[in-house]
Design an enzyme around this catalytic site. Structure first.
Site, short mmCIF file in Angstrom:
data_model
loop_
_atom_site.label_atom_id
_atom_site.label_comp_id
_atom_site.label_asym_id
_atom_site.label_seq_id
_atom_site.Cartn_x
_atom_site.Cartn_y
_atom_site.Cartn_z
N HIS A 115 -4.54 8.56 7.96
CA HIS A 115 -5.01 7.69 6.90
C HIS A 115 -5.46 6.34 7.42
O HIS A 115 -6.01 5.53 6.68
CB HIS A 115 -3.90 7.50 5.85
CG HIS A 115 -4.38 6.93 4.55
ND1 HIS A 115 -4.00 5.69 4.10
CD2 HIS A 115 -5.22 7.43 3.61
CE1 HIS A 115 -4.57 5.45 2.93
NE2 HIS A 115 -5.31 6.48 2.61
N LYS A 117 -7.60 3.41 9.30
CA LYS A 117 -9.03 3.11 9.45
C LYS A 117 -9.16 2.10 10.58
O LYS A 117 -8.90 0.90 10.39
CB LYS A 117 -9.64 2.54 8.17
CG LYS A 117 -9.73 3.53 7.01
CD LYS A 117 -8.49 3.58 6.18
CE LYS A 117 -8.63 4.56 5.01
NZ LYS A 117 -7.38 4.70 4.25
N ASP A 122 -15.97 -1.23 22.85
CA ASP A 122 -15.92 -1.73 24.23
C ASP A 122 -14.57 -2.34 24.60
O ASP A 122 -14.49 -3.16 25.52
CB ASP A 122 -17.03 -2.76 24.47
CG ASP A 122 -18.41 -2.12 24.54
OD1 ASP A 122 -18.48 -0.89 24.75
OD2 ASP A 122 -19.41 -2.84 24.38
N HIS A 314 -8.82 -0.35 -4.11
CA HIS A 314 -8.46 0.44 -2.94
C HIS A 314 -7.77 -0.42 -1.87
O HIS A 314 -7.46 0.06 -0.78
CB HIS A 314 -9.71 1.10 -2.34
CG HIS A 314 -9.40 2.23 -1.41
ND1 HIS A 314 -9.50 2.11 -0.04
CD2 HIS A 314 -8.98 3.49 -1.64
CE1 HIS A 314 -9.16 3.25 0.53
NE2 HIS A 314 -8.84 4.10 -0.42
N LYS A 316 -5.08 -2.68 0.33
CA LYS A 316 -3.68 -2.61 0.74
C LYS A 316 -3.39 -3.89 1.52
O LYS A 316 -3.36 -3.92 2.75
CB LYS A 316 -3.41 -1.40 1.64
CG LYS A 316 -3.87 -0.05 1.04
CD LYS A 316 -5.20 0.35 1.60
CE LYS A 316 -5.58 1.78 1.31
NZ LYS A 316 -5.59 2.19 -0.05
N ASP A 321 4.08 -16.61 0.88
CA ASP A 321 4.26 -18.05 1.10
C ASP A 321 3.06 -18.71 1.78
O ASP A 321 3.20 -19.74 2.45
CB ASP A 321 5.52 -18.33 1.91
CG ASP A 321 6.79 -18.12 1.09
OD1 ASP A 321 6.68 -18.03 -0.15
OD2 ASP A 321 7.87 -18.04 1.68
#
Length: 405
Positions: A115, A117, A122, A314, A316, A321
């Site tokens: 899951h 991404k 390089d 979508h 996350k 603080d």
């Protein structure tokens, strides 16, 4: 798998909001690549902006850049034939991770998904976040969207790029060894595992920055099923447990377990303002209904639940603080925290946290509605039955998977 490092300085980070910022930056980096591109994603959709990325990978391979792509076998059930041929001709190397097949859903061990991404170019520049290779204005299930997905990613240079590169290179070597083992290509298996064992440590990855004099503190946190089973969850728990003023989370599929629920409730009791941005639009039966009893519980305990209404959420991400922030692929739900391979970048920096906090504040003020406990209690009885049914099925799935949450 490598142990996650301590937070280190020496990083430069750029917050990327949505595909309109992410995809041009990613394509530009791939077009600048001289030696190697490694990309991992859950969904690789070959339409719109996804096609732009696929073409950039083909161009890179054509000019001699080593290109490695891994996509999840469930998130990406197939590749269009013409793209498979295009990549083959150009030399793009790709792999679909653990396709379900006809019986995969019946085997708990196959529920583990890729899951995360990630992209490393390089060995010098990395991208991490929640954005799939999927056009923000398209959805595989709902078609064209009237509002783009709300999501974030980061572009980063600095020491954590080396760790990211090593993790991805090792994962590719393991996948190749597994594929060859399944084909009984014993000689190639030995070669792949030899390459896996001899991969350079993070500090020696190609183009790795060894400087430690930057002002931005950051770390790459991974979640897998071997040595990093609870790394991301522990990071959230530690940050929330130390919060003194404000916690703001935006999470697409928010179904926290007991420890996270208690941490949020205890923060409220300490006088911390806790805001959670969740999906307000109906997307998937399980995620939508299973979360509602938990959201009502948290709202009753003083957590501000904000439903994002214009389109699909979508993201996350989180800010604590105004100093601690995280951007990544991990939802706060059982699939992400117990079964999936995930990757988050954690940042300790007021400027970066301030930019993310400001973006979330605009979302909350202009595009969410507060959770209404009274309206929730007055919903039709069958909707509440769906809630309990979905929550029960989720618990049953965890029972079969052998995990506690």
């Amino acid at each position: 798998m490598l142990r996650p490092p301590e937070v280190r300085s020496g990083h430069v980070l750029h917050l990327l909001s949505g595909g309109d910022e992410f995809f041009p930056a990613l394509v530009g980096a791939i077009d600048d690549a001289q030696h190697e591109v490694r990309l991992e994603t859950y969904i690789f959709d070959f339409n719109g902006q996804g096609a732009d990325v696929a073409e950039a990978l083909a161009r890179a391979a054509q000019r001699g850049v080593a290109v490695f792509v891994v996509m999840d076998g469930v998130g990406t059930p197939y590749l269009p034939a013409h793209w498979m041929e295009r990549w083959r001709q150009c030399g793009v190397q790709w792999h679909r991770y653990a396709p379900f097949g006809y019986t995969g859903v019946l085997i708990p061990g196959r529920w583990r998904r890729l899951h995360r991404k990630l992209c490393v170019v390089d060995g010098q520049r990395a991208f991490c976040g929640g954005i799939n290779i999927l056009d923000d204005w398209l959805d595989p299930h709902f078609g064209a969207l009237s509002v783009p997905r709300l999501d974030y990613a980061v572009a980063v240079t600095g020491p954590l790029v080396a760790q990211c590169h090593a993790v991805m290179a090792q994962f590719w070597a393991r996948l190749q060894a597994t594929r060859q083992l399944e084909s009984l290509q014993w000689a190639r298996v030995r070669q792949s595992w030899k390459a896996f064992r001899l991969l350079p440590p993070p500090s020696d990855a190609p183009g790795a920055s060894k400087a430690d004099d930057g002002s931005v503190l950051a770390a790459l946190l991974l979640r897998d099923n071997v040595r990093n089973r609870t790394t991301i969850e522990r990071s959230y728990l530690k940050a929330i447990g130390a919060a003194r003023e404000h916690v703001v989370l935006a999470n697409a599929y928010f179904l926290p377990g007991g420890r996270l629920r208690r941490a949020l409730i205890h923060a409220v009791k300490r006088g911390v303002r806790v805001q959670v941005v969740v999906q307000g639009q109906y997307e998937y039966f399980m995620q939508y209904h299973a979360a509602r009893p938990v959201l009502s519980l948290l709202a009753a305990r003083g957590v501000e639940i904000c439903e994002y209404m214009p389109g699909f959420l979508h993201a996350k991400v989180a800010v604590v603080d105004g100093v601690w922030a995280t951007v990544g692929s991990s939802n706060l739900d059982p699939l992400s925290l117990l079964l999936a391979r995930e990757a988050n970048v954690v940042v300790h920096d007021e400027k970066f946290a301030g930019r993310l906090s400001g973006a979330l504040e605009q979302v909350i003020q202009g595009h969410t509605r507060p959770w209404d406990l009274t309206a929730d209690a007055r919903r039709p009885w069958f909707e509440r039955v769906f809630d309990r049914l979905a929550y029960g099925v989720m618990r049953l799935i965890l029972l079969f998977s052998g995990r506690r949450y």
